[in-house]
Scaffold this active site. Structure first.
Site, PDB file in Angstrom:
ATOM      1  CD  GLU A 513      -3.139   0.699   2.155  1.00  0.00           C
ATOM      2  OE1 GLU A 513      -4.079   1.488   2.215  1.00  0.00           O
ATOM      3  OE2 GLU A 513      -3.061  -0.318   2.883  1.00  0.00           O
ATOM      4  CD  GLU A 789      -4.569  -0.613   8.877  1.00  0.00           C
ATOM      5  OE1 GLU A 789      -5.161  -0.169   7.882  1.00  0.00           O
ATOM      6  OE2 GLU A 789      -3.867  -1.649   8.854  1.00  0.00           O
TER       7      GLU A 789
END
Length: 906
Positions: A513, A789
């Site tokens: 990502e 996260e």
């Protein structure tokens, strides 16, 4: 070689000067060169300075800026380019150049002369002379051509495999060189050499990232010292970077009707070397089809997500020096220029900012593991001996270990994170024990643990270093308190923030990502800017945002839009506006507002026209992303009682962002726009309260903390009912959540400040100091050295459990600096300061400092029972509204610059 730093229009040149008691100091050491030279990406520089003094109440009475064509003229006070004249003003930030028109390549020298007073005496001080240089400002300045070559073995989709290109050119110089400038851009990343010596070897992954369809950056270097009379050679290594490889997770296809975008094209080079001889003659060497190129060098691939492979068998010898036989190389070809506009780079490049030694090593079979002791971002530099011909030493990277002490790689998804070094088949060292000293050139990894296979000898920890890399910028803030959990979370935030600076603020550094997700930084950018001088990075990112905007006005969720997620919500793209506000508030820089106001307005009007219904903004994409779910294995909650309705998020954010736009419009003198945006706030607030607010219970919508906290913090609650809404937040937090956080990315942006502002700082401190789930302290207690996260990042589905994200920090860092430390800006750039600490019971002390653009601000307090002792520092040529906490509230008084000690009874 002298590096010439490049500036965006909003950056400034800084002077330094000294006297017996005063000095004007450089405030941006990250871009200041030893000789003071700099290359600007504008012909309209702005000038700033700041003072340091051992005296109190220092005020600037006037200033005079001298800009000259020669150093001697500047020293003598002869401003043949510009003399501002003596200006009766205390201004010391962003004073625009108003002299003779400057052109590409112009060099100028400047100083500032100022009169200051301590209230009793006046002192005139004069800075030393500094210089700046203008970069290439127009396409007409370029003679060079874009060159490259497409090779049959290039793989441009999926796990991109592109061997590095090696390009070279020999040329002769006929005379002594007075000065030389190298202007160079390599798509996607490059490293340049002159006569065998690397240009700017301390800079990595250059040039800075951009949306290549709109803008392509180049770097400028002073290479006078690397050239010689006679034969010379230029060499460049090119890798594809994001220009060639844009990793796309198969589970996240584009949703705007386009095909997956994997590449803009194969690697390509633009280079222009301009030489001025001592006799005044000039010569220019450019990239064209007379250059030679090969892809048969040792760097076989350097995909950012997958790693770098280096084959010693293919080393090219002295390929970047004169006299090299390149007859087997191909002719470079003229290739299409990138679509985007060529522009001087506005921010410093990535550098090695720290080096770490492993804290431990252990063995499993014939594989070794290193523990760096810290989740870091960068790569490993290694010195390995005892290898044999044809060996491959392989390094794999991960943030965590499995229970059996092998690498945990499930959360890397499609990212391989593997570096390989292939030892030459013909190594001839004694007993065929080949040695290698190597680190990769064009990749980075997010990791704490390194698995090393292929070693023949027991590794020595001293032979390995973790090189920590991120965009070059100084640390500007420090914070500590008596609460060790709070301190540990702050350290984790520090590592997480800088680990996600990679030409843009990214979401994560380890998996497939590594994108510039906007929503992660909507409020986070304010807190980050206390810890780091990130002005140039975020100014550049705002430009990336406008470059990424569609003609319709739509702004993507990922910037640059390497993932084309134009989903049209208020919360993620709205970061466009909040970052511009941060740059104005924190650094006093209005230029991003001036430059991007029309684009920000266009986006907000697009959202209004497309999604507004009766004053309610109906569109939201992600909700309160990553709030603590009902099950520890889940990523997102399925419980409707935990989920905040879309319009309950998007409408308050519409009001908040409209308020920022009204503020911007007032700054720019756009009276009609001020009225328009203020009316938008009124209309949506009335509609929102009518639809979602229960005036009897003090609850919005389904009573999530996020549903209640957004209208409270954004000033939408009907007057007199604020305490009722606060009670709903406190009741939910204490009775249903046992004093723990219950918000995701959206609610957490306002949580800590709202609680403290409305008198429940004790609850904010409890949330900050928790070490049970869900909390930041829970991450620390479970071994995190960065920020996860997910609140449940140690148990959730590995499809989304990065160990190095910063989005859940919300307003925590802001709260620590502005409430616990009590440092706030009353005027943009801190020329007027508010000092108002909140000595929350349960904290014994707080030490906080911030190197603002106006000078160093300090706030340190101790609490012993009801006794409050406070030391604070106000920078020269500023004032502060100082509020001392007492048993009866705050006592406020205005102070001039200096160091002070105050005490009170609480």
């Amino acid at each position: 070689m002298k590096r010439i730093a490049l500036f965006i229009l909003s950056l400034v040149a800084f002077a330094s000067c000294t006297s017996n008691t005063l000095n004007i100091t450089i405030t941006n050491p990250n871009v200041e060169q030893q000789d003071g030279s700099r290359a600007l990406a504008t012909a309209q520089p702005r000038f700033s300075w700041q003072y340091a003094s051992s005296e109190n109440d220092i005020v600037q009475l006037d200033y005079q800026i001298i800009v000259a064509s020669t150093e001697q003229n500047a020293k003598n006070g002869r401003g043949d380019l510009w003399d501002s004249g003596v200006k009766a003003s205390a201004q010391m930030l962003y004073i625009p150049y108003e002299g003779q028109a400057l052109q590409s390549r112009d060099k100028a020298y400047w100083k500032v002369v100022a009169t200051v007073s301590n209230g009793k005496t006046k002192t005139k001080i004069e800075s030393e002379v500094k210089s700046f240089e203008i970069s290439l400002l127009s396409q007409a300045d370029w003679q060079a051509k874009w060159i490259g070559h497409e090779f049959d073995d290039d793989v441009l989709v999926g796990h991109t495999r592109v061997a590095a290109r090696y390009l070279r050119k020999e040329f002769a110089l006929n005379g002594e060189v007075e000065n030389a400038r190298l202007y160079v851009s390599g798509m996607g990343v490059y490293s340049a050499y002159l006569n065998g010596t690397e240009v700017a070897p301390d800079e990595l992954l250059k040039p800075t990232l951009s949306w290549y369809a709109k803008r392509v950056y180049f770097n400028t270097y002073d290479v006078t010292g690397q050239l010689q009379n006679g034969d010379n050679a230029i060499g460049v290594i090119l890798e594809g970077g994001r220009y060639t490889a844009i990793r796309h997770n198969a589970e996240n296809p584009n949703r705007d009707g386009t095909e997956n975008v994997y590449a803009f094209g194969t690697p390509r080079l633009l280079l222009q070397l301009e030489v001025t001889y001592k006799d005044g003659q000039k010569e220019t060497i450019v990239s064209d089809d007379t250059w030679k190129i090969t892809n048969r060098g040792p760097i076989r691939t350097a995909n950012e997500w997958d790693g770098e492979t280096y084959d010693e068998n293919l080393e090219l010898g002295d390929w970047n020096q004169t006299g090299y036989d390149d007859s087997a190389w191909l002719q470079a070809e003229l290739v299409d220029a990138p679509e985007g506009e060529l522009a001087a780079q506005p921010n410093p490049n990535i550098r090695v900012m720290e080096k770490l030694k492993p804290i431990a090593a252990f063995q499993k079979g014939d594989i070794w593991y290193l523990d760096m002791g810290q989740n870091m971002v960068g790569f490993i530099d290694m010195k390995v001996s005892g290898q044999q011909a044809g060996d491959t030493v392989t390094l794999r990277f991960a943030e965590l270990l499995n229970d059996d002490s092998t690498l945990y790689t499930a959360n890397l998804r499609g990212s391989e994170n593997i570096d390989r070094y292939i030892v030459a088949n013909n190594c001839q060292l004694p007993t065929a024990n080949c040695q290698l000293n190597w680190h990769p050139m064009f990749v980075y990894h997010g990791f704490r643990y390194v698995e090393i296979s292929g070693l023949r000898e027991t590794p020595n920890l001293d032979d390995f270093e973790g090189w920590v890399i991120y965009d070059e910028m100084p640390v500007t803030g420090s914070f500590e308190s008596s609460n060790e959990i709070v301190n540990a979370v702050y350290r984790n935030a520090y590592w997480g923030i800088r680990g996600n600076y990679r030409s843009m603020p990214t979401d994560c550094p380890q998996r497939d990502e590594r994108m510039g997700w906007t929503g992660d930084r909507a409020t986070g950018c304010f807190g980050e800017s206390y810890i780091f001088d990130n002005q140039q990075l975020y100014s550049k990112w705002v430009t990336d945002t406008e470059d990424s905007q569609l003609e319709s006005g739509s702004v993507p969720d990922v910037i640059p839009p390497y993932w084309r997620f134009y989903f049209n919500s208020m919360t993620w793209p709205g970061t466009f506006i909040s970052v511009a506000d941060m740059l104005y508030t924190r650094f006093g820089d209005v230029q991003p507002i001036e430059q991007h106001y029309d684009a920000m307005k266009k986006w907000l009007l697009f959202m209004k026209e497309k999604y507004m219904v009766g004053g309610i903004m109906t569109k939201d994409t992600y909700g309160d992303w990553c709030m603590p779910p009902e099950s520890l294995e889940l990523i997102h909650s399925n419980d409707p009682n935990r989920i905040t309705e879309a319009a309950v998020i998007s409408t308050p954010f519409y009001c908040y962002l409209s308020g920022k736009m009204a503020k911007f419009a007032e700054i720019l003198g756009l009276t009609e726009d001020v009225d328009f945006f203020n009316q938008e706030i009124t209309t949506s607030t009335v509609a929102f309260n009518d639809k979602y607010f229960n005036r009897v219970t003090g609850v919005y919508a389904n009573n999530t903390v996020t549903a209640n906290i957004l209208p409270l913090w954004f000033g939408m609650v009907p007057k007199g009912l604020e305490d009722k809404v606060l009670e709903s937040i406190v009741d939910k937090t204490m009775n249903e959540c046992d004093g723990h956080v219950s918000t995701g990315v959206i609610g957490i942006q306002q949580l800590m400040r709202t609680l403290t502002e409305y008198g429940r700082g004790d609850l904010a401190l409890k949330i900050a100091g928790n070490d049970t789930y869900p909390s930041w302290g829970y991450m620390v207690r479970n071994g995190a050295t960065t920020i996860w996260e997910l609140w449940n990042g140690n148990t959730a589905d590995p499809a989304m459990n990065s160990g190095n994200h910063v989005m859940l920090l919300g307003d925590l860092i802001l709260w620590e600096y502005e409430y616990l430390g009590g440092i706030r800006a009353l005027e943009p750039g801190y020329q007027k300061i508010e000092l108002k600490p909140y000595p929350i019971e349960g904290l014994d002390f707080v030490n906080c400092a911030y190197e603002s653009v106006s000078g160093r601000i300090e706030s340190s307090w101790q609490r012993d029972g009801n006794r409050f002792e406070w030391d604070f520092t106000i920078p020269a040529n500023t004032t502060a509204e100082v509020s001392v906490p007492t048993a009866n509230g705050y006592e406020t008084k205005t102070y001039g610059s200096g160091k002070y000690h105050l005490s009170s009874e609480l």
